[in-house]
Design a protein around this motif. Structure first.
Motif, PDB file in Angstrom:
ATOM      1  N   UNK A  81       0.843  -1.199   0.000  1.00  0.00           N
ATOM      2  CA  UNK A  81       0.000   0.000   0.000  1.00  0.00           C
ATOM      3  C   UNK A  81       0.874   1.244   0.000  1.00  0.00           C
ATOM      4  N   UNK A  82       0.247   2.400  -0.288  1.00  0.00           N
ATOM      5  CA  UNK A  82       0.907   3.697  -0.104  1.00  0.00           C
ATOM      6  C   UNK A  82       0.399   4.326   1.193  1.00  0.00           C
ATOM      7  N   UNK A  83       0.994   5.459   1.547  1.00  0.00           N
ATOM      8  CA  UNK A  83       0.613   6.072   2.828  1.00  0.00           C
ATOM      9  C   UNK A  83      -0.791   6.667   2.803  1.00  0.00           C
ATOM     10  N   UNK A  84      -1.421   6.722   1.625  1.00  0.00           N
ATOM     11  CA  UNK A  84      -2.814   7.130   1.578  1.00  0.00           C
ATOM     12  C   UNK A  84      -3.716   6.145   2.305  1.00  0.00           C
ATOM     13  N   UNK A  85      -3.248   4.893   2.457  1.00  0.00           N
ATOM     14  CA  UNK A  85      -3.979   3.868   3.212  1.00  0.00           C
ATOM     15  C   UNK A  85      -3.616   3.944   4.685  1.00  0.00           C
ATOM     16  N   UNK A  86      -2.329   3.850   4.981  1.00  0.00           N
ATOM     17  CA  UNK A  86      -1.914   3.775   6.389  1.00  0.00           C
ATOM     18  C   UNK A  86      -2.174   5.067   7.152  1.00  0.00           C
ATOM     19  N   UNK A  87      -2.106   6.219   6.463  1.00  0.00           N
ATOM     20  CA  UNK A  87      -2.258   7.507   7.147  1.00  0.00           C
ATOM     21  C   UNK A  87      -3.627   8.141   6.945  1.00  0.00           C
ATOM     22  N   UNK A  88      -4.588   7.356   6.493  1.00  0.00           N
ATOM     23  CA  UNK A  88      -5.973   7.853   6.380  1.00  0.00           C
ATOM     24  C   UNK A  88      -6.439   8.275   7.765  1.00  0.00           C
ATOM     25  N   UNK A  89      -6.960   9.530   7.859  1.00  0.00           N
ATOM     26  CA  UNK A  89      -7.242  10.104   9.162  1.00  0.00           C
ATOM     27  C   UNK A  89      -8.737  10.108   9.488  1.00  0.00           C
ATOM     28  N   UNK A 143      -2.235   1.281  16.004  1.00  0.00           N
ATOM     29  CA  UNK A 143      -2.521   0.010  16.661  1.00  0.00           C
ATOM     30  C   UNK A 143      -2.578  -1.149  15.685  1.00  0.00           C
ATOM     31  N   UNK A 144      -1.720  -1.120  14.644  1.00  0.00           N
ATOM     32  CA  UNK A 144      -1.696  -2.176  13.617  1.00  0.00           C
ATOM     33  C   UNK A 144      -3.070  -2.364  12.971  1.00  0.00           C
ATOM     34  N   UNK A 155      -4.042  -1.750   9.891  1.00  0.00           N
ATOM     35  CA  UNK A 155      -4.021  -2.388   8.578  1.00  0.00           C
ATOM     36  C   UNK A 155      -3.837  -3.898   8.706  1.00  0.00           C
ATOM     37  N   UNK A 156      -2.966  -4.330   9.622  1.00  0.00           N
ATOM     38  CA  UNK A 156      -2.764  -5.772   9.828  1.00  0.00           C
ATOM     39  C   UNK A 156      -4.053  -6.436  10.322  1.00  0.00           C
ATOM     40  N   UNK A 157      -4.761  -5.749  11.201  1.00  0.00           N
ATOM     41  CA  UNK A 157      -6.038  -6.295  11.690  1.00  0.00           C
ATOM     42  C   UNK A 157      -7.046  -6.408  10.556  1.00  0.00           C
ATOM     43  N   UNK A 158      -7.102  -5.391   9.703  1.00  0.00           N
ATOM     44  CA  UNK A 158      -8.019  -5.440   8.571  1.00  0.00           C
ATOM     45  C   UNK A 158      -7.660  -6.567   7.620  1.00  0.00           C
ATOM     46  N   UNK A 159      -6.355  -6.772   7.385  1.00  0.00           N
ATOM     47  CA  UNK A 159      -5.930  -7.844   6.479  1.00  0.00           C
ATOM     48  C   UNK A 159      -6.229  -9.213   7.077  1.00  0.00           C
ATOM     49  N   UNK A 160      -6.062  -9.369   8.384  1.00  0.00           N
ATOM     50  CA  UNK A 160      -6.364 -10.657   9.022  1.00  0.00           C
ATOM     51  C   UNK A 160      -7.831 -11.021   8.842  1.00  0.00           C
TER      52      UNK A 160
END
Length: 645
Positions: free
Chosen positions: A582-590, A599-600, A602-607
């Motif tokens: 992903x790009x930071x547009x995903x991880x840094x969505x506010x 709190x991880x 993205x990892x929780x969403x992927x799981x």
């Protein structure tokens, strides 16, 4: 039968003095005489009724969805009528009475113009316009017009119970005729001062504020057709009975018109008809909407001829009397050239019936307005040119097709934040030599032309180095040096050629790049993956058992440190394993102060995507990112899913 318009002695009956702790459900606002006001009025009414219902004010126990819908329609029609036919500032008042009836009042400052309901249609014809007051009369139990010095109020009382009942043809016909008689009575009751006197008064008091408001409205438009439409609404009916706007190509010589004295030019206005296509009639506006199409057809036959000089002042234009009917058979029309930056952009024509000559105050005001219209059209065209350049750049920055990899299912989501300009995010998925496939997902500092030029340099070099057999870490080493060398200066120069010259002392700027780059090599039983992350959000690996972990180590951005060296990681993707990039547009969505990956996240969403295929994983992550914030994303968004089959 629907309500007949009547005069009302008091405009707004003040609420009875409330007992302590009681409030009266009422609201009032002032709206500008602009096309945006009806929408603002609808929003205000919905919000007010919702607030009253929540507060439990007197009369709110009678509120219903039907009354809310009726109120929105009535307010919309009354405010639209005031904006179109009065053209002044509009005051909107709403008050809920204790029996649940809603009183709506719309006040304008043009008492000499009675509320219009369109020209009366011929019998048996289906009207296309002018249904506003007919709708109000059907919805209201009573409505009418109240005149005061310098003001006119149109009001309607909407009952708590539904007033609309099925009507027979005879009753409906009788109601239509009664409504027409009521409108004619309202026209007679309207105090009609001399037009010239009224205009002088308005020009003395409101001309400057009119130009200021017009400038604000026009400056916010990025489409030349919308500018033309706004110009017509600003001029009619305040300054003229009708208005037309022609738009033309800026390049000289494309008119295809006969100049004065060239052939049979009919006094200098006739079209040559052989060379060129001439200007385009972008907008026609008339105070009587049912005359617009006929007027358009007449004007299209006689477009204005541009003079040899770039004079913006008014020039006489032939009066299109045949298109306007007997009541407007004679009048005066003037044409104003629209010129901005020395370039002719079109022509503005205004006309008024039964007038031998426009007052000097009106011609001067329209000339000032025409200059503002020309500037707005020029700005809209500049924006359109830049948007076209951006779209061309954007198409060149992304691959025409994504390669299909044997044994790997892929899915991609790519959403630029600015639909009209190049994105700072990019991706690629392409075949290399020796049975290898390479993938990349990156993000350049900033957006727009500067980012586009850097991507335009980085992506081809990435492909070239990969196909020449360089290892993943070596590719990043060389890209880093490229961004630090002459490529940055070339990118900066190219970007400035698009956006304008540099400020004094402003030299080339370093453009850094975050990049996740890797290569895939299929083998019997799985896919071997080698990748490296240079300042980019780390990729996540989802196992078939639902376990999620990062698949790379963080390293320095490209284009920042000259002697940086990069390392890569190698692992195997087995059947059902999924790699998410992903790009930071995903991880840094506010959402407020929180980010999507706190709190991880993205990892929780992927799981939660265990067992889904690549396409469903991509769509689910995208949906979760959009739902995380209350507003649309403010950054570019890209994600790539690779899943071993």
């Amino acid at each position: 039968m629907g309500a007949i318009p009547v005069q009302r002695e008091t405009i707004t009956r003040a609420c009875d003095v409330p007992a302590p702790g009681n409030e009266c459900a009422q609201t009032r606002t002032v709206l500008p005489g602009s096309p945006l006001s009806p929408g603002s009025a609808r929003t205000l009414v919905r919000a007010a009724l919702d607030d009253w219902a929540t507060s439990g004010l007197p009369g709110t126990e009678h509120l219903s969805e039907r009354l809310l819908d009726d109120a929105v329609v009535a307010v919309s029609e009354l405010v639209t009528n005031a904006v179109v036919h009065a053209g002044t500032e509009v005051e909107l008042s709403c008050r809920l009475e204790e029996d649940g009836a809603l009183l709506v009042e719309v006040l304008d400052h043009h008492p000499s113009r009675a509320p219009r309901d369109g020209e009366l249609e011929a019998p048996y014809e289906t009207p296309e316009y002018g249904r506003g007051l007919r709708l109000v009369s059907r919805l209201a139990e009573s409505w009418g017009v109240t005149y005061r010095t310098g003001a006119k109020t149109v009001w309607a009382r909407l009952p708590a119970e539904d007033p609309v009942a099925p009507k027979g043809d005879i009753e409906a016909y009788a109601e239509e005729r009664a409504l027409e008689r009521g409108l004619r009575v309202a026209e007679i009751l309207a105090p009609e001062p001399q037009r010239a006197e009224r205009e002088r008064d308005w020009l003395n008091r409101g001309a400057l504020s009119f130009l200021a408001e017009a400038s604000d409205l026009l400056a916010g438009q990025l489409d030349e057709n919308l500018v033309a439409a706004l110009a017509g609404q600003l001029i009619v009916p305040r300054l003229a009975d009708w208005c037309a706007v022609w738009l033309e190509d800026e390049v000289a010589g494309r008119w295809g018109y006969a100049r004065s004295g060239d052939g049979d030019s009919g006094g200098g206005w006739a079209v040559d008809g052989i060379a060129g296509t001439g200007p385009r009639l972008a907008r026609v506006w008339h105070g009587s909407e049912n005359l617009i199409e006929e007027l358009r057809r007449a004007l299209e036959k006689e477009p204005p001829l541009p003079p040899d000089n770039h004079r913006t002042g008014p020039v006489a234009y032939p009066w299109p009397g045949d298109a306007l009917g007997r009541r407007q058979e004679h009048g005066t029309a003037l044409a104003y050239r629209l010129i901005a930056g020395g370039h002719p952009l079109g022509t503005l024509v205004i006309g008024r019936a039964d007038l031998l000559r426009f007052p000097d105050e009106v011609t001067g005001l329209v000339e000032d307005l025409s200059r503002r219209v020309a500037l707005a059209i020029g700005a809209a065209r500049q924006y359109a040119r830049q948007a076209t350049i951006s779209r061309v750049l954007q198409r060149g920055l992304l691959p025409g097709a994504v390669a299909e990899i044997p044994g790997v299912a892929s899915a991609l989501v790519y959403e630029p934040c600015d639909k009209g300009g190049p994105s700072g995010d990019f991706y690629d998925l392409f075949p290399a030599r020796d049975g290898r496939w390479c993938f990349a997902i990156g993000d350049v500092q900033g957006k727009g032309p500067e980012a586009a030029v850097v991507i335009g340099i980085a992506r081809p070099w990435l492909r070239l180095l990969a196909r020449e057999g360089y290892r993943v870490s070596d590719v990043l080493d060389r890209l880093n040096q490229l961004l630090l060398d002459d490529a940055t200066e070339a990118a900066d120069a190219a970007a400035r050629a698009l956006v304008g010259p540099a400020a004094p002392g402003d030299g080339p700027q370093t453009r850094f790049l975050s990049l996740l780059y890797g290569e895939l090599t299929p083998f019997e039983g799985g896919i071997r993956c080698t990748l490296a992350s240079a300042g980019h959000p780390l990729p996540l690996l989802l196992g078939a058992d639902g376990e999620v972990h990062t698949a790379a180590q963080p390293q320095t951005l490209l284009g920042v440190v000259e002697d940086a060296t990069y390392t890569s990681e190698t692992f195997e993707l087995r059947s059902g394993d999924t790699l998410l990039c992903v790009t930071d547009g995903v991880t840094e969505r506010r959402s407020g102060t929180r980010q999507f990956d706190d709190g991880d996240g993205l990892a929780t969403a992927l799981a939660g995507c265990t067992g889904l295929n690549a396409q469903l994983i991509a769509e689910r992550i995208r949906r979760l990112v959009h739902e995380f914030g209350g507003r649309p994303p403010e950054d570019d968004l890209a994600l790539l899913v690779l899943q071993a089959e």
